[in-house]
Write a protein that holds these residues in place. Structure first.
Motif, short mmCIF file in Angstrom:
data_model
loop_
_atom_site.label_atom_id
_atom_site.label_comp_id
_atom_site.label_asym_id
_atom_site.label_seq_id
_atom_site.Cartn_x
_atom_site.Cartn_y
_atom_site.Cartn_z
N LEU A 2 10.45 -17.66 -38.37
CA LEU A 2 11.09 -17.26 -39.63
C LEU A 2 10.09 -16.54 -40.53
CD1 LEU A 2 13.90 -17.53 -40.91
CD2 LEU A 2 13.05 -19.52 -42.13
N SER A 3 8.87 -17.05 -40.63
CA SER A 3 7.87 -16.40 -41.47
C SER A 3 7.48 -15.04 -40.91
CB SER A 3 6.63 -17.30 -41.59
OG SER A 3 6.93 -18.47 -42.34
N ARG A 4 7.37 -14.92 -39.60
CA ARG A 4 7.04 -13.62 -38.99
C ARG A 4 8.16 -12.61 -39.25
NH1 ARG A 4 5.58 -16.93 -34.68
NH2 ARG A 4 7.40 -16.28 -33.47
N LEU A 5 9.41 -13.07 -39.10
CA LEU A 5 10.54 -12.19 -39.35
C LEU A 5 10.58 -11.74 -40.81
CD1 LEU A 5 13.15 -10.83 -38.40
CD2 LEU A 5 14.35 -12.99 -38.84
N ALA A 6 10.30 -12.69 -41.71
CA ALA A 6 10.28 -12.36 -43.14
C ALA A 6 9.23 -11.29 -43.42
CB ALA A 6 9.99 -13.61 -43.96
N ASP A 7 8.06 -11.41 -42.80
CA ASP A 7 6.99 -10.44 -43.01
C ASP A 7 7.43 -9.04 -42.59
OD1 ASP A 7 4.45 -9.71 -43.84
OD2 ASP A 7 3.55 -10.08 -41.89
N VAL A 8 8.11 -8.95 -41.44
CA VAL A 8 8.58 -7.65 -40.95
C VAL A 8 9.64 -7.07 -41.88
CG1 VAL A 8 9.83 -6.50 -39.08
CG2 VAL A 8 8.04 -8.16 -38.54
N LEU A 9 10.59 -7.91 -42.29
CA LEU A 9 11.68 -7.44 -43.15
C LEU A 9 11.17 -6.96 -44.50
CD1 LEU A 9 14.42 -10.13 -42.43
CD2 LEU A 9 14.45 -7.73 -41.73
N VAL A 10 10.26 -7.72 -45.08
CA VAL A 10 9.77 -7.37 -46.42
C VAL A 10 8.99 -6.06 -46.38
CG1 VAL A 10 8.22 -8.09 -48.29
CG2 VAL A 10 9.82 -9.72 -47.30
N LYS A 11 8.26 -5.81 -45.31
CA LYS A 11 7.56 -4.53 -45.18
C LYS A 11 8.55 -3.37 -45.14
CE LYS A 11 3.52 -6.35 -42.78
NZ LYS A 11 2.84 -6.49 -41.46
N THR A 12 9.76 -3.64 -44.67
CA THR A 12 10.79 -2.59 -44.58
C THR A 12 11.46 -2.31 -45.91
OG1 THR A 12 11.23 -3.22 -42.28
CG2 THR A 12 12.92 -1.93 -43.40
N VAL A 13 11.71 -3.37 -46.69
CA VAL A 13 12.53 -3.21 -47.89
C VAL A 13 11.75 -3.19 -49.20
CG1 VAL A 13 14.51 -4.27 -46.76
CG2 VAL A 13 12.97 -5.69 -48.11
N GLY A 14 10.46 -3.48 -49.16
CA GLY A 14 9.70 -3.52 -50.40
C GLY A 14 8.22 -3.35 -50.17
N ARG A 15 7.46 -3.33 -51.26
CA ARG A 15 6.00 -3.21 -51.21
C ARG A 15 5.42 -4.48 -51.82
NH1 ARG A 15 4.92 0.91 -54.80
NH2 ARG A 15 7.11 1.11 -55.37
N LEU A 16 5.01 -5.40 -50.95
CA LEU A 16 4.57 -6.73 -51.38
C LEU A 16 3.08 -6.76 -51.67
CD1 LEU A 16 4.95 -9.83 -51.72
CD2 LEU A 16 4.65 -10.02 -49.23
N VAL A 44 10.58 -12.76 -49.28
CA VAL A 44 9.40 -12.29 -49.99
C VAL A 44 8.34 -13.38 -50.06
CG1 VAL A 44 8.53 -11.56 -52.25
CG2 VAL A 44 10.63 -10.56 -51.35
N VAL A 45 8.75 -14.59 -50.42
CA VAL A 45 7.80 -15.69 -50.57
C VAL A 45 7.22 -16.12 -49.22
CG1 VAL A 45 7.56 -18.10 -51.28
CG2 VAL A 45 8.81 -16.49 -52.73
N LEU A 46 8.07 -16.21 -48.19
CA LEU A 46 7.57 -16.59 -46.88
C LEU A 46 6.58 -15.56 -46.35
CD1 LEU A 46 10.71 -18.03 -45.05
CD2 LEU A 46 8.70 -19.28 -45.87
N ALA A 47 6.87 -14.27 -46.57
CA ALA A 47 5.94 -13.23 -46.14
C ALA A 47 4.61 -13.35 -46.88
CB ALA A 47 6.56 -11.85 -46.37
N GLY A 53 -1.87 -17.60 -44.76
CA GLY A 53 -2.07 -18.57 -43.68
C GLY A 53 -1.18 -19.78 -43.74
N ALA A 54 -0.09 -19.74 -44.50
CA ALA A 54 0.79 -20.89 -44.66
C ALA A 54 2.20 -20.58 -44.18
CB ALA A 54 0.84 -21.32 -46.13
N GLU A 55 2.78 -21.51 -43.42
CA GLU A 55 4.16 -21.36 -42.96
C GLU A 55 4.89 -22.69 -43.23
OE1 GLU A 55 4.66 -19.71 -39.08
OE2 GLU A 55 3.22 -18.09 -39.43
N PRO A 56 5.42 -22.86 -44.44
CA PRO A 56 6.00 -24.15 -44.83
C PRO A 56 7.37 -24.40 -44.23
CG PRO A 56 6.34 -22.53 -46.55
CD PRO A 56 5.50 -21.86 -45.51
N ALA A 57 7.75 -25.67 -44.24
CA ALA A 57 9.14 -26.04 -43.98
C ALA A 57 9.91 -25.77 -45.27
CB ALA A 57 9.23 -27.51 -43.61
N VAL A 58 11.03 -25.09 -45.16
CA VAL A 58 11.79 -24.66 -46.34
C VAL A 58 13.00 -25.55 -46.55
CG1 VAL A 58 13.01 -22.74 -47.42
CG2 VAL A 58 11.04 -22.29 -45.93
N MET A 59 13.19 -26.03 -47.77
CA MET A 59 14.42 -26.72 -48.15
C MET A 59 15.44 -25.64 -48.53
SD MET A 59 12.89 -29.87 -50.43
CE MET A 59 14.49 -30.66 -50.63
#
Length: 216
Positions: A2-16, A44-47, A53-59
């Motif tokens: 999920l965190s890896r996917l978030a990183d890819v998506l955010v690079k596509t839709v925004g400049r983090l 955005v936050v997961l990315a 270096g953090a990949e939390p469990a998300v509520m």
């Protein structure tokens, strides 16, 4: 995943961009609390956290587990469903406490939901619910305040505007910023603990908004 996917998506839709206080630390067994403004900000936050270096469990809302591919990924990675207004509602705290005890970080949205406003502007975090304070009281875990700004420029508002925002975001690539504050230990009664967390997240959000030149 999920965190890896978030990183890819955010690079596509925004400049983090990401910053952190000098004393910031994302230690195992910490509760990460974030302001919630847009359907885009979890990615955005997961990315941002992954870059640190953090990949939390998300509520997250339990309805997400009913989405076939996403639901399987959420379950497999140990994320935590939140059943609001349901007899199973208290179970999310049990699962979160267990995850913290196992050394995972747990990410929680203190506000418990999205704002109802339709504009794309920044605004201070709304009042927090008591779940964060109860979890911190039960576990003694440190709380890491995180502020994010700019996600509403990716998508916000009603359904039509949400879709239009997502469709045009790869062309616009609006700037988004995440700021990680130094960990705090909540003290006092539940109301006081909730207020302490809200103040810390608001400060982190102000830093993130200022980085984007947004009024805070």
């Amino acid at each position: 995943m999920l965190s890896r996917l978030a990183d890819v998506l955010v690079k596509t839709v925004g400049r983090l961009t990401v910053t952190a206080d000098a004393g910031a630390a994302l230690a195992p067994g910490s509760i990460v609390v974030v302001n919630h403004t847009s359907l885009a900000d979890p990615a955005v936050v997961l990315a941002a956290l992954r870059r640190l270096g953090a990949e939390p469990a998300v509520m997250a809302a339990a309805g997400l587990w009913r989405i076939p591919v996403l639901g399987r990924a959420l379950a497999r990675e140990g994320h935590i469903p939140v059943h609001r207004g349901d007899p199973r509602a208290a179970r999310c705290l049990d699962l979160s406490a267990a995850a913290l005890d196992q050394g995972r970080m747990v990410l929680i949205y203190g506000e418990g939901g999205l704002p109802r406003r339709t504009d794309a502007a920044e605004a201070a975090p709304a009042a927090f619910r008591s779940g964060l304070a109860r979890l911190a009281e039960r576990t003694g875990a440190p709380v890491v305040p995180v502020g994010q700004a700019g996600a509403r420029r990716i998508t916000s508002g009603g359904t039509g505007k949400q879709i239009a925002g997502l469709v045009t975001a790869p062309l616009r690539r609006p700037p988004v910023h995440v700021h990680v504050g130094a960990p705090i230990t909540l003290t006092g009664d539940r109301t006081t603990r909730t207020a302490q967390a809200h103040t810390a997240v608001t400060a982190a959000w102000r830093t993130a908004a200022a980085r984007l030149g947004e009024p805070a």
